[in-house]
Design a protein around this motif. Structure first.
Motif, PDB file in Angstrom:
ATOM      1  N   GLN A 140     -75.133 -47.177 -34.317  1.00 43.29           N
ATOM      2  CA  GLN A 140     -75.312 -48.610 -34.085  1.00 43.29           C
ATOM      3  C   GLN A 140     -75.453 -48.903 -32.588  1.00 43.29           C
ATOM      4  O   GLN A 140     -76.311 -49.692 -32.181  1.00 43.29           O
ATOM      5  CB  GLN A 140     -74.135 -49.417 -34.678  1.00 43.29           C
ATOM      6  CG  GLN A 140     -74.073 -49.391 -36.187  1.00 43.29           C
ATOM      7  CD  GLN A 140     -75.292 -50.037 -36.827  1.00 43.29           C
ATOM      8  OE1 GLN A 140     -75.865 -50.971 -36.294  1.00 43.29           O
ATOM      9  NE2 GLN A 140     -75.701 -49.504 -37.969  1.00 43.29           N
ATOM     10  N   LYS A 141     -74.612 -48.260 -31.790  1.00 46.76           N
ATOM     11  CA  LYS A 141     -74.679 -48.455 -30.330  1.00 46.76           C
ATOM     12  C   LYS A 141     -76.026 -47.998 -29.790  1.00 46.76           C
ATOM     13  O   LYS A 141     -76.635 -48.658 -28.944  1.00 46.76           O
ATOM     14  CB  LYS A 141     -73.555 -47.682 -29.630  1.00 46.76           C
ATOM     15  CG  LYS A 141     -72.223 -48.352 -29.679  1.00 46.76           C
ATOM     16  CD  LYS A 141     -71.207 -47.552 -28.873  1.00 46.76           C
ATOM     17  CE  LYS A 141     -69.836 -48.179 -28.945  1.00 46.76           C
ATOM     18  NZ  LYS A 141     -68.840 -47.388 -28.186  1.00 46.76           N
ATOM     19  N   LYS A 142     -76.476 -46.839 -30.270  1.00 47.49           N
ATOM     20  CA  LYS A 142     -77.739 -46.281 -29.821  1.00 47.49           C
ATOM     21  C   LYS A 142     -78.893 -47.223 -30.196  1.00 47.49           C
ATOM     22  O   LYS A 142     -79.789 -47.492 -29.394  1.00 47.49           O
ATOM     23  CB  LYS A 142     -77.942 -44.905 -30.456  1.00 47.49           C
ATOM     24  CG  LYS A 142     -78.751 -43.965 -29.666  1.00 47.49           C
ATOM     25  CD  LYS A 142     -78.711 -42.583 -30.287  1.00 47.49           C
ATOM     26  CE  LYS A 142     -79.193 -41.581 -29.299  1.00 47.49           C
ATOM     27  NZ  LYS A 142     -79.199 -40.229 -29.820  1.00 47.49           N
ATOM     28  N   LYS A 143     -78.832 -47.729 -31.404  1.00 42.42           N
ATOM     29  CA  LYS A 143     -79.860 -48.651 -31.900  1.00 42.42           C
ATOM     30  C   LYS A 143     -79.886 -49.923 -31.054  1.00 42.42           C
ATOM     31  O   LYS A 143     -80.949 -50.413 -30.661  1.00 42.42           O
ATOM     32  CB  LYS A 143     -79.563 -48.981 -33.365  1.00 42.42           C
ATOM     33  CG  LYS A 143     -80.624 -49.774 -34.045  1.00 42.42           C
ATOM     34  CD  LYS A 143     -80.255 -49.963 -35.516  1.00 42.42           C
ATOM     35  CE  LYS A 143     -81.285 -50.813 -36.221  1.00 42.42           C
ATOM     36  NZ  LYS A 143     -80.924 -51.040 -37.628  1.00 42.42           N
ATOM     37  N   LYS A 144     -78.686 -50.443 -30.743  1.00 44.27           N
ATOM     38  CA  LYS A 144     -78.573 -51.656 -29.927  1.00 44.27           C
ATOM     39  C   LYS A 144     -79.154 -51.428 -28.527  1.00 44.27           C
ATOM     40  O   LYS A 144     -79.868 -52.279 -27.988  1.00 44.27           O
ATOM     41  CB  LYS A 144     -77.107 -52.090 -29.839  1.00 44.27           C
ATOM     42  CG  LYS A 144     -76.919 -53.430 -29.156  1.00 44.27           C
ATOM     43  CD  LYS A 144     -75.480 -53.833 -29.210  1.00 44.27           C
ATOM     44  CE  LYS A 144     -75.148 -55.175 -28.671  1.00 44.27           C
ATOM     45  NZ  LYS A 144     -75.822 -55.723 -27.583  1.00 44.27           N
ATOM     46  N   LYS A 145     -78.871 -50.279 -27.945  1.00 47.76           N
ATOM     47  CA  LYS A 145     -79.396 -49.969 -26.614  1.00 47.76           C
ATOM     48  C   LYS A 145     -80.921 -49.928 -26.639  1.00 47.76           C
ATOM     49  O   LYS A 145     -81.589 -50.412 -25.719  1.00 47.76           O
ATOM     50  CB  LYS A 145     -78.872 -48.614 -26.121  1.00 47.76           C
ATOM     51  CG  LYS A 145     -77.499 -48.683 -25.516  1.00 47.76           C
ATOM     52  CD  LYS A 145     -77.111 -47.333 -24.950  1.00 47.76           C
ATOM     53  CE  LYS A 145     -75.712 -47.367 -24.408  1.00 47.76           C
ATOM     54  NZ  LYS A 145     -75.272 -46.075 -23.889  1.00 47.76           N
ATOM     55  N   MET A 146     -81.451 -49.335 -27.691  1.00 46.83           N
ATOM     56  CA  MET A 146     -82.921 -49.243 -27.819  1.00 46.83           C
ATOM     57  C   MET A 146     -83.537 -50.635 -27.932  1.00 46.83           C
ATOM     58  O   MET A 146     -84.567 -50.905 -27.329  1.00 46.83           O
ATOM     59  CB  MET A 146     -83.302 -48.383 -29.036  1.00 46.83           C
ATOM     60  CG  MET A 146     -82.852 -46.935 -28.938  1.00 46.83           C
ATOM     61  SD  MET A 146     -83.592 -46.078 -27.568  1.00 46.83           S
ATOM     62  CE  MET A 146     -85.077 -45.488 -28.332  1.00 46.83           C
ATOM     63  N   GLU A 147     -82.864 -51.495 -28.690  1.00 48.52           N
ATOM     64  CA  GLU A 147     -83.361 -52.866 -28.850  1.00 48.52           C
ATOM     65  C   GLU A 147     -83.260 -53.647 -27.552  1.00 48.52           C
ATOM     66  O   GLU A 147     -84.132 -54.453 -27.232  1.00 48.52           O
ATOM     67  CB  GLU A 147     -82.574 -53.584 -29.968  1.00 48.52           C
ATOM     68  CG  GLU A 147     -82.895 -53.069 -31.358  1.00 48.52           C
ATOM     69  CD  GLU A 147     -81.987 -53.649 -32.426  1.00 48.52           C
ATOM     70  OE1 GLU A 147     -81.046 -54.426 -32.090  1.00 48.52           O
ATOM     71  OE2 GLU A 147     -82.197 -53.329 -33.600  1.00 48.52           O
ATOM     72  N   ASP A 148     -82.189 -53.413 -26.807  1.00 48.81           N
ATOM     73  CA  ASP A 148     -82.002 -54.103 -25.523  1.00 48.81           C
ATOM     74  C   ASP A 148     -83.055 -53.695 -24.504  1.00 48.81           C
ATOM     75  O   ASP A 148     -83.434 -54.492 -23.638  1.00 48.81           O
ATOM     76  CB  ASP A 148     -80.607 -53.836 -24.975  1.00 48.81           C
ATOM     77  CG  ASP A 148     -79.509 -54.533 -25.779  1.00 48.81           C
ATOM     78  OD1 ASP A 148     -79.840 -55.425 -26.590  1.00 48.81           O
ATOM     79  OD2 ASP A 148     -78.321 -54.157 -25.598  1.00 48.81           O
ATOM     80  N   LYS A 149     -83.527 -52.472 -24.582  1.00 50.36           N
ATOM     81  CA  LYS A 149     -84.529 -51.978 -23.620  1.00 50.36           C
ATOM     82  C   LYS A 149     -85.886 -52.618 -23.836  1.00 50.36           C
ATOM     83  O   LYS A 149     -86.671 -52.731 -22.930  1.00 50.36           O
ATOM     84  CB  LYS A 149     -84.660 -50.452 -23.719  1.00 50.36           C
ATOM     85  CG  LYS A 149     -83.517 -49.726 -23.070  1.00 50.36           C
ATOM     86  CD  LYS A 149     -83.749 -48.239 -23.103  1.00 50.36           C
ATOM     87  CE  LYS A 149     -82.602 -47.511 -22.439  1.00 50.36           C
ATOM     88  NZ  LYS A 149     -82.791 -46.068 -22.451  1.00 50.36           N
ATOM     89  N   ARG A 150     -86.146 -53.087 -25.054  1.00 51.62           N
ATOM     90  CA  ARG A 150     -87.449 -53.688 -25.378  1.00 51.62           C
ATOM     91  C   ARG A 150     -87.628 -55.018 -24.767  1.00 51.62           C
ATOM     92  O   ARG A 150     -87.247 -55.826 -24.281  1.00 51.62           O
ATOM     93  CB  ARG A 150     -87.605 -53.808 -26.882  1.00 51.62           C
ATOM     94  CG  ARG A 150     -87.781 -52.473 -27.514  1.00 51.62           C
ATOM     95  CD  ARG A 150     -88.005 -52.656 -28.992  1.00 51.62           C
ATOM     96  NE  ARG A 150     -87.952 -51.338 -29.611  1.00 51.62           N
ATOM     97  CZ  ARG A 150     -87.978 -51.163 -30.879  1.00 51.62           C
ATOM     98  NH1 ARG A 150     -88.046 -52.159 -31.708  1.00 51.62           N
ATOM     99  NH2 ARG A 150     -87.949 -49.966 -31.373  1.00 51.62           N
TER     100      ARG A 150
END
Length: 174
Positions: A164-174
Motif C-alpha cells: 500500500q505504501k509503495k502504491k501510494k508513493k507511485m501515485e504521489d509521483k504522478r
C-alpha cells in the motif's frame, strides 16, 4: 647456670617465634578497602604480575565474562576511538584480531552484527548509512532481500501495508 638459663630463654623465645607463624587470609585482607587498593596497585604496577593476574582471570568463566564486558564497554567508549585514531597500528591489529575471533566463533559474529545493527538503527544517520552500505554491497543486498522475503512470508499483513505504501508513493509521483 647463667648460661643454661640464657640458652633456655633463647630456645623458648625461638620456639615461640616459630610456633607463632604468620597466617594470611585473603578474604579478610581484601575486606579492608585500603588493603584492597594497595593489592590492586601492586598488581597493576608490575607488568609481569598484571599479566599473571589476567592469565588467572581467563581460567575462570565468570571472570572471563566480566573481562569481556569491560572490553566491550571500552571498545564502545570515545576514549578507545580516540586512541585508535592516534595509533593506526593498534587499530589494524585490533581489526585483524577481531576478524580471527569472528571466523572462529560464528555465534560471536552474529551477536556483534546484531549489536552493530541495533546501534545503527537507533538514529536516522545510522539508518541511512546502513542502507547505503546494503545498497553498495551485493552480498548484503541479497541477504537483505532474503530476510525481507522471509518476513513478508511470515507476516502477510506487513506485506500488504508495504504494498500500500509503495502504491501510494507511485501515485504521489504522478
Amino acid at each position: 647456670m647463667k648460661t643454661k638459663t640464657t640458652v633456655l630463654i633463647a630456645i623458648t623465645f625461638i620456639g615461640t617465634l616459630v610456633s607463632c607463624k604468620s597466617t594470611f587470609n585473603a578474604t579478610e585482607t581484601l575486606r579492608v578497602e585500603e588493603n584492597r587498593n594497595a593489592i590492586y596497585q601492586e598488581i597493576i604496577s608490575n607488568p609481569v604480575q598484571f599479566t599473571n593476574f589476567i592469565s588467572e582471570a581467563r581460567k575462570n568463566e565468570e571472570a572471563k565474562k566480566i573481562l569481556m564486558k569491560g572490553h566491550m564497554e571500552q571498545m564502545e567508549s570515545e576514549n578507545m576511538k580516540m586512541m585508535m585514531e592516534k595509533n593506526p597500528d593498534m587499530k589494524e591489529k585490533m581489526q585483524s584480531h577481531m576478524k580471527k575471533m569472528m571466523d572462529k566463533n560464528p555465534e560471536m559474529m552474529q551477536k556483534m552484527q546484531s549489536k552493530m545493527l541495533e546501534k545503527m538503527m537507533e538514529n536516522e544517520k545510522g539508518r541511512k548509512m546502513l542502507m547505503e552500505k546494503i545498497h553498495n554491497n551485493e552480498m548484503m543486498k541479497k541477504e537483505m532481500k532474503k530476510r525481507m522475503k522471509k518476513m513478508m512470508d511470515e507476516n502477510p499483513d506487513m506485506m500488504e501495508k508495504m504494498m500500500q505504501k509503495k502504491k501510494k508513493k507511485m501515485e504521489d509521483k504522478r
